[in-house]
Design a protein around this motif. Structure first.
Motif, PDB file in Angstrom:
ATOM      1  N   THR A   2      -1.449   6.611  39.358  1.00 47.05           N
ATOM      2  CA  THR A   2      -1.777   7.639  40.160  1.00 47.05           C
ATOM      3  C   THR A   2      -2.442   7.098  41.383  1.00 47.05           C
ATOM      4  O   THR A   2      -2.979   5.843  41.162  1.00 47.05           O
ATOM      5  CB  THR A   2      -2.865   8.793  39.679  1.00 47.05           C
ATOM      6  OG1 THR A   2      -4.097   8.193  39.065  1.00 47.05           O
ATOM      7  CG2 THR A   2      -2.390   9.692  38.537  1.00 47.05           C
ATOM      8  N   PHE A   3      -2.540   7.465  42.666  1.00 54.24           N
ATOM      9  CA  PHE A   3      -2.968   6.941  43.795  1.00 54.24           C
ATOM     10  C   PHE A   3      -3.793   7.562  44.696  1.00 54.24           C
ATOM     11  O   PHE A   3      -3.673   9.004  44.627  1.00 54.24           O
ATOM     12  CB  PHE A   3      -1.632   6.721  44.790  1.00 54.24           C
ATOM     13  CG  PHE A   3      -0.657   5.888  43.843  1.00 54.24           C
ATOM     14  CD1 PHE A   3      -0.527   4.590  44.160  1.00 54.24           C
ATOM     15  CD2 PHE A   3       0.474   6.590  43.186  1.00 54.24           C
ATOM     16  CE1 PHE A   3       0.477   3.606  43.683  1.00 54.24           C
ATOM     17  CE2 PHE A   3       1.297   5.685  42.508  1.00 54.24           C
ATOM     18  CZ  PHE A   3       1.244   4.094  42.687  1.00 54.24           C
ATOM     19  N   SER A   4      -4.833   6.936  45.127  1.00 56.28           N
ATOM     20  CA  SER A   4      -5.802   7.656  45.809  1.00 56.28           C
ATOM     21  C   SER A   4      -5.691   7.335  47.319  1.00 56.28           C
ATOM     22  O   SER A   4      -6.282   7.866  47.979  1.00 56.28           O
ATOM     23  CB  SER A   4      -7.212   6.920  45.391  1.00 56.28           C
ATOM     24  OG  SER A   4      -7.338   5.520  45.587  1.00 56.28           O
ATOM     25  N   ASP A   5      -4.531   6.612  47.583  1.00 56.62           N
ATOM     26  CA  ASP A   5      -4.297   6.537  49.151  1.00 56.62           C
ATOM     27  C   ASP A   5      -2.755   6.054  48.958  1.00 56.62           C
ATOM     28  O   ASP A   5      -2.022   5.616  48.010  1.00 56.62           O
ATOM     29  CB  ASP A   5      -4.977   5.444  49.668  1.00 56.62           C
ATOM     30  CG  ASP A   5      -5.185   5.250  51.224  1.00 56.62           C
ATOM     31  OD1 ASP A   5      -4.431   5.937  51.786  1.00 56.62           O
ATOM     32  OD2 ASP A   5      -5.983   4.514  51.628  1.00 56.62           O
ATOM     33  N   GLN A  26      -0.808   9.320  48.775  1.00 62.24           N
ATOM     34  CA  GLN A  26      -2.007   9.791  48.123  1.00 62.24           C
ATOM     35  C   GLN A  26      -1.882  10.898  47.195  1.00 62.24           C
ATOM     36  O   GLN A  26      -1.172  12.140  47.584  1.00 62.24           O
ATOM     37  CB  GLN A  26      -3.083   9.965  49.077  1.00 62.24           C
ATOM     38  CG  GLN A  26      -4.373  10.338  48.695  1.00 62.24           C
ATOM     39  CD  GLN A  26      -5.444  10.752  49.902  1.00 62.24           C
ATOM     40  OE1 GLN A  26      -5.228  10.555  50.905  1.00 62.24           O
ATOM     41  NE2 GLN A  26      -6.458  11.137  49.338  1.00 62.24           N
ATOM     42  N   GLY A  27      -2.436  10.887  46.137  1.00 62.28           N
ATOM     43  CA  GLY A  27      -2.181  12.143  45.318  1.00 62.28           C
ATOM     44  C   GLY A  27      -0.981  12.053  44.288  1.00 62.28           C
ATOM     45  O   GLY A  27      -0.820  12.663  43.448  1.00 62.28           O
ATOM     46  N   GLU A  28      -0.011  11.327  44.554  1.00 60.26           N
ATOM     47  CA  GLU A  28       1.305  11.217  43.747  1.00 60.26           C
ATOM     48  C   GLU A  28       0.928  10.370  42.343  1.00 60.26           C
ATOM     49  O   GLU A  28       0.075   9.800  42.173  1.00 60.26           O
ATOM     50  CB  GLU A  28       2.225  10.444  44.510  1.00 60.26           C
ATOM     51  CG  GLU A  28       3.138  11.302  45.697  1.00 60.26           C
ATOM     52  CD  GLU A  28       4.444  10.582  46.257  1.00 60.26           C
ATOM     53  OE1 GLU A  28       5.519  11.237  45.948  1.00 60.26           O
ATOM     54  OE2 GLU A  28       4.153   9.561  46.544  1.00 60.26           O
ATOM     55  N   THR A  29       1.809  10.721  41.821  1.00 59.17           N
ATOM     56  CA  THR A  29       1.656  10.134  40.103  1.00 59.17           C
ATOM     57  C   THR A  29       3.235   9.366  40.055  1.00 59.17           C
ATOM     58  O   THR A  29       4.265   9.903  40.487  1.00 59.17           O
ATOM     59  CB  THR A  29       1.696  11.029  39.013  1.00 59.17           C
ATOM     60  OG1 THR A  29       0.143  11.738  39.392  1.00 59.17           O
ATOM     61  CG2 THR A  29       1.482  10.225  37.842  1.00 59.17           C
ATOM     62  N   ASN A  46      -6.228  -1.490  45.666  1.00 61.31           N
ATOM     63  CA  ASN A  46      -7.379  -0.461  45.840  1.00 61.31           C
ATOM     64  C   ASN A  46      -6.932   0.821  45.985  1.00 61.31           C
ATOM     65  O   ASN A  46      -7.588   1.843  46.027  1.00 61.31           O
ATOM     66  CB  ASN A  46      -8.196  -0.968  47.007  1.00 61.31           C
ATOM     67  CG  ASN A  46      -7.680  -0.732  48.381  1.00 61.31           C
ATOM     68  OD1 ASN A  46      -6.473  -0.918  48.553  1.00 61.31           O
ATOM     69  ND2 ASN A  46      -8.498  -0.971  49.425  1.00 61.31           N
ATOM     70  N   ALA A  47      -5.651   1.174  46.341  1.00 63.04           N
ATOM     71  CA  ALA A  47      -5.250   2.572  46.452  1.00 63.04           C
ATOM     72  C   ALA A  47      -4.585   2.952  45.161  1.00 63.04           C
ATOM     73  O   ALA A  47      -4.212   4.270  45.180  1.00 63.04           O
ATOM     74  CB  ALA A  47      -4.010   2.448  47.303  1.00 63.04           C
ATOM     75  N   VAL A  48      -4.642   2.399  44.022  1.00 68.96           N
ATOM     76  CA  VAL A  48      -4.277   2.707  42.573  1.00 68.96           C
ATOM     77  C   VAL A  48      -5.468   3.293  42.069  1.00 68.96           C
ATOM     78  O   VAL A  48      -6.518   2.753  41.641  1.00 68.96           O
ATOM     79  CB  VAL A  48      -3.777   1.870  41.912  1.00 68.96           C
ATOM     80  CG1 VAL A  48      -3.319   2.354  40.436  1.00 68.96           C
ATOM     81  CG2 VAL A  48      -2.470   1.046  42.554  1.00 68.96           C
ATOM     82  N   ALA A  49      -5.462   4.773  41.882  1.00 66.26           N
ATOM     83  CA  ALA A  49      -6.644   5.369  41.132  1.00 66.26           C
ATOM     84  C   ALA A  49      -6.645   5.073  39.545  1.00 66.26           C
ATOM     85  O   ALA A  49      -7.683   4.585  39.123  1.00 66.26           O
ATOM     86  CB  ALA A  49      -6.697   6.934  41.204  1.00 66.26           C
ATOM     87  N   THR A  50      -5.653   5.001  39.043  1.00 66.63           N
ATOM     88  CA  THR A  50      -5.435   4.733  37.642  1.00 66.63           C
ATOM     89  C   THR A  50      -4.041   4.113  37.519  1.00 66.63           C
ATOM     90  O   THR A  50      -3.140   4.576  37.904  1.00 66.63           O
ATOM     91  CB  THR A  50      -5.708   6.052  36.789  1.00 66.63           C
ATOM     92  OG1 THR A  50      -4.518   7.023  37.031  1.00 66.63           O
ATOM     93  CG2 THR A  50      -6.890   7.093  36.714  1.00 66.63           C
ATOM     94  N   ILE A  51      -3.880   3.422  36.325  1.00 72.44           N
ATOM     95  CA  ILE A  51      -2.800   2.926  35.996  1.00 72.44           C
ATOM     96  C   ILE A  51      -2.916   2.574  34.571  1.00 72.44           C
ATOM     97  O   ILE A  51      -3.954   2.027  33.912  1.00 72.44           O
ATOM     98  CB  ILE A  51      -2.398   1.425  36.567  1.00 72.44           C
ATOM     99  CG1 ILE A  51      -1.150   0.902  36.213  1.00 72.44           C
ATOM    100  CG2 ILE A  51      -3.490   0.514  36.621  1.00 72.44           C
ATOM    101  CD1 ILE A  51      -0.583  -0.323  36.861  1.00 72.44           C
ATOM    102  N   GLN A  56      -2.734   2.917  27.521  1.00 72.49           N
ATOM    103  CA  GLN A  56      -3.890   2.076  27.525  1.00 72.49           C
ATOM    104  C   GLN A  56      -4.027   1.815  29.189  1.00 72.49           C
ATOM    105  O   GLN A  56      -3.264   1.571  29.651  1.00 72.49           O
ATOM    106  CB  GLN A  56      -3.570   0.840  26.901  1.00 72.49           C
ATOM    107  CG  GLN A  56      -3.617   1.096  25.336  1.00 72.49           C
ATOM    108  CD  GLN A  56      -4.623   1.906  24.644  1.00 72.49           C
ATOM    109  OE1 GLN A  56      -5.788   1.284  24.785  1.00 72.49           O
ATOM    110  NE2 GLN A  56      -4.308   2.605  23.875  1.00 72.49           N
ATOM    111  N   PRO A  57      -5.312   1.754  29.483  1.00 71.46           N
ATOM    112  CA  PRO A  57      -5.580   1.522  30.821  1.00 71.46           C
ATOM    113  C   PRO A  57      -5.257  -0.057  31.090  1.00 71.46           C
ATOM    114  O   PRO A  57      -5.576  -0.796  30.061  1.00 71.46           O
ATOM    115  CB  PRO A  57      -7.149   1.742  30.986  1.00 71.46           C
ATOM    116  CG  PRO A  57      -7.662   1.622  29.677  1.00 71.46           C
ATOM    117  CD  PRO A  57      -6.628   2.191  28.683  1.00 71.46           C
TER     118      PRO A  57
END
Length: 75
Positions: A2-5, A26-29, A46-51, A56-57
């Motif tokens: 998911t992306f924060s930017d 931003q906001g896409e998955t 830094n634009a990746v919110a989660t991966i 597993q993270p």
């Protein structure tokens, strides 16, 4: 993932076949449903919110000067 930017992402097989290559917003998955190792290039880590890979993270380590992350998952 998911992306924060906004962020450019390329996902390839280890043989070089590109599965995904485009600018994520931003906001896409992004979900890639594929077994086996994958190579990722992330233009702005830094634009990746989660991966996650197989639930597993994943820790992203970006090049300090460029912010680009290159990693292989599933190996």
């Amino acid at each position: 993932m998911t992306f924060s930017d906004n962020c450019w992402v390329q996902v390839s097989t280890t043989g070089g076949r590109v599965l995904h290559s485009r600018q994520m917003q931003q906001g896409e998955t992004l979900n890639i449903d594929r077994q086996g190792p994958l190579d990722l290039v992330i233009g702005a880590a830094n634009a990746v919110a989660t991966i996650e890979y197989n639930g597993q993270p994943v820790e992203l380590r970006a090049n300090a000067s460029s912010g680009v992350a290159r990693l292989r998952l599933g190996q």
